[in-house]
Design an enzyme around this catalytic site. Structure first.
Site, mmCIF file in Angstrom:
data_model
loop_
_atom_site.group_PDB
_atom_site.id
_atom_site.type_symbol
_atom_site.label_atom_id
_atom_site.label_comp_id
_atom_site.label_asym_id
_atom_site.label_seq_id
_atom_site.Cartn_x
_atom_site.Cartn_y
_atom_site.Cartn_z
ATOM 1 N N CYS A 117 48.211 -17.437 -24.330
ATOM 2 C CA CYS A 117 48.460 -17.853 -22.931
ATOM 3 C C CYS A 117 47.739 -19.144 -22.580
ATOM 4 O O CYS A 117 48.060 -19.789 -21.580
ATOM 5 C CB CYS A 117 48.049 -16.755 -21.967
ATOM 6 S SG CYS A 117 48.993 -15.251 -22.227
ATOM 7 N N HIS A 258 47.448 -19.302 -14.666
ATOM 8 C CA HIS A 258 48.309 -18.561 -15.595
ATOM 9 C C HIS A 258 48.865 -17.311 -14.906
ATOM 10 O O HIS A 258 48.113 -16.554 -14.287
ATOM 11 C CB HIS A 258 47.521 -18.178 -16.847
ATOM 12 C CG HIS A 258 48.332 -17.326 -17.757
ATOM 13 N ND1 HIS A 258 49.540 -17.731 -18.255
ATOM 14 C CD2 HIS A 258 48.140 -16.067 -18.211
ATOM 15 C CE1 HIS A 258 50.056 -16.782 -18.990
ATOM 16 N NE2 HIS A 258 49.225 -15.755 -18.987
ATOM 17 N N ASN A 288 55.089 -12.604 -17.376
ATOM 18 C CA ASN A 288 54.153 -13.457 -18.108
ATOM 19 C C ASN A 288 54.906 -14.107 -19.274
ATOM 20 O O ASN A 288 55.292 -13.417 -20.217
ATOM 21 C CB ASN A 288 52.988 -12.596 -18.613
ATOM 22 C CG ASN A 288 51.932 -13.398 -19.349
ATOM 23 O OD1 ASN A 288 52.112 -14.575 -19.626
ATOM 24 N ND2 ASN A 288 50.831 -12.736 -19.668
HETATM 25 N N1 COA Z 1 54.492 2.346 -15.506
HETATM 26 C C1 COA Z 1 53.934 3.423 -14.922
HETATM 27 N N2 COA Z 1 52.697 3.838 -15.205
HETATM 28 C C2 COA Z 1 52.009 3.146 -16.127
HETATM 29 C C3 COA Z 1 52.547 2.031 -16.777
HETATM 30 C C4 COA Z 1 53.851 1.634 -16.442
HETATM 31 N N3 COA Z 1 54.465 0.572 -16.990
HETATM 32 N N4 COA Z 1 51.628 1.537 -17.645
HETATM 33 C C5 COA Z 1 50.544 2.324 -17.529
HETATM 34 N N5 COA Z 1 50.780 3.300 -16.623
HETATM 35 C C6 COA Z 1 49.885 4.372 -16.181
HETATM 36 C C7 COA Z 1 48.769 4.647 -17.162
HETATM 37 O O1 COA Z 1 49.194 5.508 -18.183
HETATM 38 C C8 COA Z 1 47.726 5.261 -16.249
HETATM 39 O O2 COA Z 1 48.066 6.605 -16.046
HETATM 40 P P1 COA Z 1 46.910 7.746 -15.987
HETATM 41 O O3 COA Z 1 46.051 7.359 -14.805
HETATM 42 O O4 COA Z 1 47.691 8.993 -15.784
HETATM 43 O O5 COA Z 1 46.202 7.656 -17.291
HETATM 44 C C9 COA Z 1 47.906 4.533 -14.936
HETATM 45 O O6 COA Z 1 49.229 3.949 -14.996
HETATM 46 C C10 COA Z 1 46.869 3.469 -14.702
HETATM 47 O O7 COA Z 1 46.795 2.679 -15.867
HETATM 48 P P2 COA Z 1 45.790 1.497 -15.972
HETATM 49 O O8 COA Z 1 45.942 0.847 -17.310
HETATM 50 O O9 COA Z 1 44.440 1.933 -15.556
HETATM 51 O O10 COA Z 1 46.387 0.544 -14.812
HETATM 52 P P3 COA Z 1 45.818 -0.795 -14.266
HETATM 53 O O11 COA Z 1 45.625 -0.673 -12.808
HETATM 54 O O12 COA Z 1 44.684 -1.319 -15.078
HETATM 55 O O13 COA Z 1 47.069 -1.755 -14.485
HETATM 56 C C11 COA Z 1 47.775 -3.480 -15.970
HETATM 57 C C12 COA Z 1 47.558 -1.983 -15.774
HETATM 58 C C13 COA Z 1 48.238 -3.687 -17.396
HETATM 59 C C14 COA Z 1 48.876 -3.927 -15.010
HETATM 60 C C15 COA Z 1 46.467 -4.239 -15.693
HETATM 61 O O14 COA Z 1 45.399 -3.640 -16.397
HETATM 62 C C16 COA Z 1 46.548 -5.678 -16.066
HETATM 63 O O15 COA Z 1 47.286 -6.437 -15.459
HETATM 64 N N6 COA Z 1 45.751 -6.134 -17.039
HETATM 65 C C17 COA Z 1 45.775 -7.508 -17.466
HETATM 66 C C18 COA Z 1 47.051 -7.765 -18.189
HETATM 67 C C19 COA Z 1 47.188 -9.184 -18.571
HETATM 68 O O16 COA Z 1 46.911 -10.039 -17.787
HETATM 69 N N7 COA Z 1 47.653 -9.410 -19.786
HETATM 70 C C20 COA Z 1 47.959 -10.690 -20.277
HETATM 71 C C21 COA Z 1 46.756 -11.550 -20.339
HETATM 72 S S1 COA Z 1 47.210 -13.120 -20.758
#
Ligand code: COA
Length: 331
Positions: A117, A258, A288
Protein backbone atom coordinates in the site's frame (compact mmCIF):
# COMPACT_ATOMS: atom_id res chain seq x y z
CA UNK A 1 18.67 21.62 -7.68
CA UNK A 2 15.40 21.12 -9.54
CA UNK A 3 11.93 20.41 -8.17
CA UNK A 4 9.68 17.45 -9.06
CA UNK A 5 6.10 18.35 -9.97
CA UNK A 6 3.17 16.10 -10.87
CA UNK A 7 1.79 17.46 -14.15
CA UNK A 8 -0.68 14.78 -15.23
CA UNK A 9 -2.75 12.10 -13.52
CA UNK A 10 -5.01 9.29 -14.73
CA UNK A 11 -6.91 6.30 -13.44
CA UNK A 12 -8.88 3.25 -14.48
CA UNK A 13 -11.07 0.70 -12.73
CA UNK A 14 -12.57 -2.35 -14.43
CA UNK A 15 -16.29 -1.92 -15.20
CA UNK A 16 -17.56 -4.77 -12.99
CA UNK A 17 -18.94 -3.28 -9.74
CA UNK A 18 -19.24 -5.60 -6.73
CA UNK A 19 -21.45 -4.16 -3.99
CA UNK A 20 -21.63 -5.16 -0.34
CA UNK A 21 -24.98 -6.77 -1.18
CA UNK A 22 -23.20 -8.94 -3.78
CA UNK A 23 -20.72 -10.01 -1.07
CA UNK A 24 -23.59 -10.92 1.25
CA UNK A 25 -24.29 -13.74 -1.23
CA UNK A 26 -20.73 -15.07 -0.88
CA UNK A 27 -19.88 -14.50 2.79
CA UNK A 28 -21.62 -14.50 6.13
CA UNK A 29 -21.46 -10.69 6.17
CA UNK A 30 -23.73 -7.68 5.75
CA UNK A 31 -23.73 -4.31 4.06
CA UNK A 32 -24.16 -2.80 7.53
CA UNK A 33 -21.06 -4.57 8.96
CA UNK A 34 -18.84 -3.64 6.00
CA UNK A 35 -20.07 -0.02 5.88
CA UNK A 36 -19.75 0.54 9.63
CA UNK A 37 -16.33 -1.12 10.01
CA UNK A 38 -14.69 0.17 6.84
CA UNK A 39 -16.77 2.81 5.01
CA UNK A 40 -16.74 0.64 1.85
CA UNK A 41 -19.96 0.31 -0.19
CA UNK A 42 -18.60 -1.18 -3.42
CA UNK A 43 -15.41 -2.11 -5.26
CA UNK A 44 -14.45 -3.03 -8.84
CA UNK A 45 -13.23 -6.50 -9.82
CA UNK A 46 -11.88 -7.70 -13.14
CA UNK A 47 -14.25 -10.06 -14.93
CA UNK A 48 -12.02 -13.15 -14.66
CA UNK A 49 -14.71 -15.37 -16.12
CA UNK A 50 -14.50 -13.70 -19.54
CA UNK A 51 -10.88 -12.55 -19.83
CA UNK A 52 -7.48 -12.54 -18.19
CA UNK A 53 -6.37 -9.10 -16.99
CA UNK A 54 -3.36 -8.25 -14.88
CA UNK A 55 -2.31 -4.97 -13.29
CA UNK A 56 -0.38 -4.10 -16.45
CA UNK A 57 -3.66 -4.27 -18.42
CA UNK A 58 -5.50 -2.01 -15.95
CA UNK A 59 -2.52 0.35 -16.05
CA UNK A 60 -2.74 0.98 -19.82
CA UNK A 61 -5.80 3.33 -19.80
CA UNK A 62 -4.62 4.99 -16.56
CA UNK A 63 -1.21 5.70 -18.10
CA UNK A 64 -2.73 6.94 -21.36
CA UNK A 65 -4.90 9.38 -19.39
CA UNK A 66 -1.99 10.64 -17.28
CA UNK A 67 0.26 11.07 -20.34
CA UNK A 68 -2.48 12.90 -22.23
CA UNK A 69 -3.12 15.22 -19.28
CA UNK A 70 0.60 15.99 -19.03
CA UNK A 71 0.95 16.37 -22.82
CA UNK A 72 3.52 13.61 -23.43
CA UNK A 73 3.88 10.25 -25.12
CA UNK A 74 5.18 7.19 -23.30
CA UNK A 75 8.45 7.29 -25.28
CA UNK A 76 9.19 10.78 -23.96
CA UNK A 77 9.50 9.41 -20.41
CA UNK A 78 13.00 8.92 -18.97
CA UNK A 79 11.86 6.27 -16.49
CA UNK A 80 8.68 4.44 -15.47
CA UNK A 81 8.15 3.11 -11.95
CA UNK A 82 5.43 0.48 -11.47
CA UNK A 83 4.14 -0.13 -7.94
CA UNK A 84 2.13 -3.30 -7.30
CA UNK A 85 1.68 -6.13 -4.79
CA UNK A 86 -0.19 -8.26 -7.32
CA UNK A 87 2.25 -8.57 -10.24
CA UNK A 88 1.13 -10.10 -13.55
CA UNK A 89 3.82 -12.78 -13.26
CA UNK A 90 6.33 -14.10 -10.75
CA UNK A 91 8.91 -12.42 -12.99
CA UNK A 92 9.58 -10.16 -14.85
CA UNK A 93 7.97 -7.12 -13.26
CA UNK A 94 4.62 -5.73 -14.38
CA UNK A 95 6.40 -2.67 -15.80
CA UNK A 96 7.85 -4.84 -18.57
CA UNK A 97 4.38 -6.07 -19.55
CA UNK A 98 2.99 -2.54 -19.44
CA UNK A 99 5.76 -1.29 -21.73
CA UNK A 100 5.12 -4.08 -24.25
CA UNK A 101 1.42 -3.17 -24.32
CA UNK A 102 1.83 0.58 -24.56
CA UNK A 103 4.94 1.00 -26.74
CA UNK A 104 6.50 -2.30 -27.89
CA UNK A 105 9.63 -0.73 -29.43
CA UNK A 106 10.31 1.47 -26.38
CA UNK A 107 13.45 0.99 -24.29
CA UNK A 108 12.40 3.30 -21.43
CA UNK A 109 13.72 1.71 -18.20
CA UNK A 110 10.92 0.09 -16.18
CA UNK A 111 11.34 -0.27 -12.42
CA UNK A 112 8.95 -2.38 -10.32
CA UNK A 113 8.40 -1.46 -6.68
CA UNK A 114 6.99 -4.04 -4.24
CA UNK A 115 6.03 -1.97 -1.22
CA UNK A 116 2.32 -2.84 -1.09
CA UNK A 117 0.00 0.00 0.00
CA UNK A 118 3.02 2.31 0.30
CA UNK A 119 4.30 1.37 -3.18
CA UNK A 120 3.20 4.56 -4.89
CA UNK A 121 4.71 6.71 -2.13
CA UNK A 122 8.04 4.87 -2.49
CA UNK A 123 7.80 5.43 -6.27
CA UNK A 124 7.20 9.15 -5.66
CA UNK A 125 10.27 9.27 -3.46
CA UNK A 126 12.47 7.60 -6.09
CA UNK A 127 11.14 10.02 -8.74
CA UNK A 128 11.72 12.98 -6.42
CA UNK A 129 15.39 12.06 -5.97
CA UNK A 130 16.13 11.25 -9.64
CA UNK A 131 14.60 14.58 -10.68
CA UNK A 132 16.00 16.76 -7.88
CA UNK A 133 19.53 15.53 -8.57
CA UNK A 134 19.14 16.03 -12.33
CA UNK A 135 19.40 12.42 -13.55
CA UNK A 136 15.95 12.37 -15.20
CA UNK A 137 13.47 15.06 -16.31
CA UNK A 138 10.23 13.13 -16.78
CA UNK A 139 9.14 10.06 -14.85
CA UNK A 140 5.92 8.07 -15.17
CA UNK A 141 4.58 6.57 -11.96
CA UNK A 142 2.04 3.75 -11.96
CA UNK A 143 0.16 1.98 -9.18
CA UNK A 144 -2.01 -0.93 -10.33
CA UNK A 145 -3.53 -3.98 -8.69
CA UNK A 146 -5.63 -7.03 -9.43
CA UNK A 147 -6.52 -8.44 -6.02
CA UNK A 148 -9.88 -10.05 -6.73
CA UNK A 149 -8.20 -13.20 -8.10
CA UNK A 150 -6.27 -13.78 -4.83
CA UNK A 151 -9.20 -13.27 -2.45
CA UNK A 152 -10.50 -16.27 -0.48
CA UNK A 153 -14.22 -16.52 -1.23
CA UNK A 154 -14.82 -19.11 1.50
CA UNK A 155 -16.16 -17.67 4.77
CA UNK A 156 -12.67 -17.86 6.32
CA UNK A 157 -11.62 -15.07 3.97
CA UNK A 158 -14.42 -12.64 4.78
CA UNK A 159 -12.40 -10.16 6.88
CA UNK A 160 -9.90 -9.50 4.09
CA UNK A 161 -12.24 -10.27 1.21
CA UNK A 162 -14.61 -7.36 1.80
CA UNK A 163 -11.87 -4.72 1.93
CA UNK A 164 -9.95 -4.93 -1.35
CA UNK A 165 -10.62 -3.91 -4.97
CA UNK A 166 -8.93 -3.78 -8.37
CA UNK A 167 -7.78 -0.59 -10.11
CA UNK A 168 -4.96 1.49 -11.51
CA UNK A 169 -3.66 5.04 -11.27
CA UNK A 170 -0.79 6.91 -12.88
CA UNK A 171 1.03 10.24 -12.64
CA UNK A 172 3.69 12.06 -14.67
CA UNK A 173 6.38 13.77 -12.57
CA UNK A 174 8.44 16.48 -14.27
CA UNK A 175 11.43 18.62 -13.43
CA UNK A 176 10.68 22.29 -12.79
CA UNK A 177 12.67 25.30 -11.59
CA UNK A 178 9.73 26.49 -9.45
CA UNK A 179 9.80 25.53 -5.73
CA UNK A 180 6.62 23.38 -5.99
CA UNK A 181 5.70 19.71 -6.39
CA UNK A 182 7.07 16.91 -4.20
CA UNK A 183 8.94 18.89 -1.52
CA UNK A 184 9.86 15.96 0.73
CA UNK A 185 9.18 12.26 1.26
CA UNK A 186 9.56 10.31 4.52
CA UNK A 187 9.70 6.52 4.26
CA UNK A 188 9.65 3.74 6.87
CA UNK A 189 9.58 -0.08 6.98
CA UNK A 190 9.36 -2.43 9.96
CA UNK A 191 9.76 -5.99 8.71
CA UNK A 192 9.13 -7.60 12.07
CA UNK A 193 5.43 -7.16 11.20
CA UNK A 194 5.76 -8.75 7.74
CA UNK A 195 3.57 -11.69 8.72
CA UNK A 196 0.78 -9.51 10.12
CA UNK A 197 -0.44 -8.85 6.57
CA UNK A 198 0.90 -11.14 3.86
CA UNK A 199 0.40 -13.82 1.25
CA UNK A 200 2.77 -16.64 2.34
CA UNK A 201 2.61 -18.75 -0.82
CA UNK A 202 3.88 -19.57 -3.37
CA UNK A 203 7.30 -19.47 -1.75
CA UNK A 204 10.79 -20.24 -3.04
CA UNK A 205 11.60 -21.87 0.30
CA UNK A 206 10.31 -25.33 -0.63
CA UNK A 207 9.30 -27.69 -3.43
CA UNK A 208 6.75 -27.93 -4.91
CA UNK A 209 6.47 -24.17 -5.16
CA UNK A 210 2.71 -24.47 -5.78
CA UNK A 211 0.23 -27.20 -4.92
CA UNK A 212 -3.54 -27.31 -4.79
CA UNK A 213 -3.71 -27.89 -1.00
CA UNK A 214 -1.75 -24.75 -0.14
CA UNK A 215 -3.58 -22.65 2.42
CA UNK A 216 -1.23 -19.69 2.16
CA UNK A 217 -2.23 -18.61 -1.34
CA UNK A 218 -4.77 -16.23 0.21
CA UNK A 219 -3.94 -13.03 2.07
CA UNK A 220 -3.72 -13.26 5.86
CA UNK A 221 -4.28 -10.14 7.96
CA UNK A 222 -4.25 -9.38 11.67
CA UNK A 223 -6.84 -6.62 11.23
CA UNK A 224 -6.66 -5.10 14.70
CA UNK A 225 -2.87 -4.92 14.71
CA UNK A 226 -2.83 -3.35 11.24
CA UNK A 227 -5.49 -0.83 12.27
CA UNK A 228 -3.60 0.29 15.40
CA UNK A 229 -0.25 0.66 13.64
CA UNK A 230 -1.81 2.38 10.62
CA UNK A 231 -3.29 5.16 12.75
CA UNK A 232 -0.14 5.68 14.85
CA UNK A 233 2.40 5.47 12.03
CA UNK A 234 0.53 7.63 9.50
CA UNK A 235 -0.11 10.30 12.15
CA UNK A 236 3.62 10.31 13.04
CA UNK A 237 4.58 10.50 9.36
CA UNK A 238 2.18 13.41 8.73
CA UNK A 239 3.67 15.31 11.68
CA UNK A 240 7.16 14.64 10.32
CA UNK A 241 6.26 15.98 6.86
CA UNK A 242 4.63 19.07 8.43
CA UNK A 243 7.64 19.75 10.67
CA UNK A 244 10.02 19.29 7.74
CA UNK A 245 8.14 21.98 5.78
CA UNK A 246 7.50 24.13 8.83
CA UNK A 247 3.74 23.76 8.20
CA UNK A 248 1.13 23.39 10.90
CA UNK A 249 -1.63 20.84 10.11
CA UNK A 250 -3.98 23.87 9.96
CA UNK A 251 -2.03 25.22 6.97
CA UNK A 252 -2.39 21.97 5.01
CA UNK A 253 -5.22 22.27 2.46
CA UNK A 254 -5.60 18.59 1.53
CA UNK A 255 -4.74 15.29 3.20
CA UNK A 256 -4.56 12.34 0.78
CA UNK A 257 -4.47 9.33 3.06
CA UNK A 258 -4.24 5.71 1.94
CA UNK A 259 -7.82 4.43 1.63
CA UNK A 260 -7.69 1.23 3.71
CA UNK A 261 -10.52 2.01 6.09
CA UNK A 262 -12.55 5.22 6.58
CA UNK A 263 -12.23 4.73 10.36
CA UNK A 264 -8.43 4.85 10.11
CA UNK A 265 -8.70 8.21 8.31
CA UNK A 266 -11.19 9.51 10.88
CA UNK A 267 -8.86 8.51 13.73
CA UNK A 268 -5.94 10.32 12.05
CA UNK A 269 -8.07 13.46 11.53
CA UNK A 270 -8.96 13.35 15.23
CA UNK A 271 -5.34 12.97 16.33
CA UNK A 272 -4.33 15.92 14.15
CA UNK A 273 -7.37 17.90 15.29
CA UNK A 274 -8.27 18.59 11.68
CA UNK A 275 -11.75 18.51 10.07
CA UNK A 276 -12.65 15.53 7.90
CA UNK A 277 -13.53 18.05 5.13
CA UNK A 278 -9.76 18.31 4.41
CA UNK A 279 -9.40 14.53 3.94
CA UNK A 280 -10.20 13.15 0.50
CA UNK A 281 -12.36 10.01 0.66
CA UNK A 282 -13.24 7.62 -2.17
CA UNK A 283 -13.01 4.29 -0.31
CA UNK A 284 -16.81 3.84 -0.54
CA UNK A 285 -16.44 3.40 -4.35
CA UNK A 286 -13.24 1.36 -4.69
CA UNK A 287 -12.33 -0.30 -1.38
CA UNK A 288 -8.60 -0.63 -0.78
CA UNK A 289 -6.79 -0.66 -4.14
CA UNK A 290 -3.38 -0.76 -2.36
CA UNK A 291 -0.67 0.80 -4.60
CA UNK A 292 -3.31 2.28 -6.93
CA UNK A 293 -5.03 4.20 -4.15
CA UNK A 294 -2.85 7.31 -4.01
CA UNK A 295 -2.82 8.08 -7.76
CA UNK A 296 -6.57 7.37 -8.02
CA UNK A 297 -7.13 9.80 -5.12
CA UNK A 298 -4.88 12.39 -6.76
CA UNK A 299 -6.78 12.17 -10.03
CA UNK A 300 -10.23 12.32 -8.47
CA UNK A 301 -9.32 15.03 -5.94
CA UNK A 302 -8.15 17.18 -8.85
CA UNK A 303 -11.02 16.49 -11.21
CA UNK A 304 -13.60 17.04 -8.45
CA UNK A 305 -12.00 20.37 -7.50
CA UNK A 306 -11.12 19.04 -4.00
CA UNK A 307 -7.46 19.83 -4.69
CA UNK A 308 -6.11 22.67 -6.86
CA UNK A 309 -2.86 24.22 -7.99
CA UNK A 310 -0.98 25.88 -5.15
CA UNK A 311 -2.56 23.73 -2.41
CA UNK A 312 -0.39 22.40 0.40
CA UNK A 313 -0.94 18.64 0.28
CA UNK A 314 0.16 15.83 2.58
CA UNK A 315 0.11 12.24 1.32
CA UNK A 316 0.36 9.40 3.88
CA UNK A 317 0.32 5.64 3.38
CA UNK A 318 0.51 2.46 5.44
CA UNK A 319 0.62 -1.14 4.32
CA UNK A 320 1.95 -4.64 4.47
CA UNK A 321 5.60 -4.85 5.47
CA UNK A 322 4.81 -2.88 7.57
CA UNK A 323 5.63 0.02 5.29
CA UNK A 324 4.51 3.59 5.79
CA UNK A 325 5.43 7.19 5.19
CA UNK A 326 4.38 10.59 3.96
CA UNK A 327 5.06 13.23 1.35
CA UNK A 328 4.62 17.00 1.44
CA UNK A 329 3.66 18.67 -1.83
CA UNK A 330 2.66 22.04 -3.14
CA UNK A 331 0.32 21.04 -5.93
N1 COA B 1 -18.51 -9.61 8.04
C1 COA B 1 -19.11 -9.83 9.22
N2 COA B 1 -18.42 -10.08 10.34
C2 COA B 1 -17.09 -10.14 10.25
C3 COA B 1 -16.41 -9.94 9.04
C4 COA B 1 -17.18 -9.67 7.89
N3 COA B 1 -16.64 -9.45 6.68
N4 COA B 1 -15.08 -10.05 9.25
C5 COA B 1 -14.93 -10.30 10.57
N5 COA B 1 -16.14 -10.37 11.16
C6 COA B 1 -16.45 -10.62 12.57
C7 COA B 1 -15.32 -11.30 13.31
O1 COA B 1 -15.35 -12.68 13.12
C8 COA B 1 -15.62 -10.88 14.74
O2 COA B 1 -16.63 -11.71 15.24
P1 COA B 1 -16.58 -12.23 16.77
O3 COA B 1 -16.65 -10.97 17.61
O4 COA B 1 -17.80 -13.08 16.87
O5 COA B 1 -15.29 -12.96 16.90
C9 COA B 1 -16.19 -9.48 14.60
O6 COA B 1 -16.62 -9.37 13.22
C10 COA B 1 -15.20 -8.40 14.94
O7 COA B 1 -14.01 -8.67 14.24
P2 COA B 1 -12.76 -7.76 14.38
O8 COA B 1 -11.67 -8.29 13.52
O9 COA B 1 -12.47 -7.51 15.81
O10 COA B 1 -13.37 -6.40 13.75
P3 COA B 1 -12.71 -4.99 13.66
O11 COA B 1 -13.59 -4.01 14.32
O12 COA B 1 -11.27 -5.00 14.05
O13 COA B 1 -12.80 -4.73 12.10
C11 COA B 1 -11.37 -4.73 10.18
C12 COA B 1 -12.14 -5.57 11.20
C13 COA B 1 -10.62 -5.69 9.28
C14 COA B 1 -12.40 -3.95 9.36
C15 COA B 1 -10.41 -3.78 10.91
O14 COA B 1 -9.65 -4.49 11.86
C16 COA B 1 -9.49 -3.08 9.98
O15 COA B 1 -9.91 -2.27 9.17
N6 COA B 1 -8.17 -3.31 10.08
C17 COA B 1 -7.22 -2.68 9.21
C18 COA B 1 -7.36 -3.25 7.84
C19 COA B 1 -6.47 -2.58 6.87
O16 COA B 1 -6.38 -1.39 6.88
N7 COA B 1 -5.85 -3.37 6.02
C20 COA B 1 -5.06 -2.91 4.96
C21 COA B 1 -3.89 -2.14 5.45
S1 COA B 1 -3.08 -1.45 4.13
Amino acid sequence: MKYARITGTGFYVPPKVVTNLDLEKIYDTSDEWITERSGIKERHFIDWETKEEGPSDLAVPAVQMALQNAGYTFDEMDLCIFATLSPDAYFPGSGCFLQAKISPESTVPMLDVRMQCSGFLYAMSIAEMYIKFGRYQKILLVGAEVQSTTIDFSNEGRTVGVLFGDGAGAAVVEATEEPVGILSTHLYTQGKYAESLWVPEPTTKRRPKVSSDMKGLYPYMNGREVFKHAVTRMTEAIWEACKHQNWSPEEVNVFLIHQANARIIEAIAKQLNQPMSKFFINIHKYGNTTAATVPICMHEALSEGFMKQGDKVIVATFGSGFTWGSAALIW
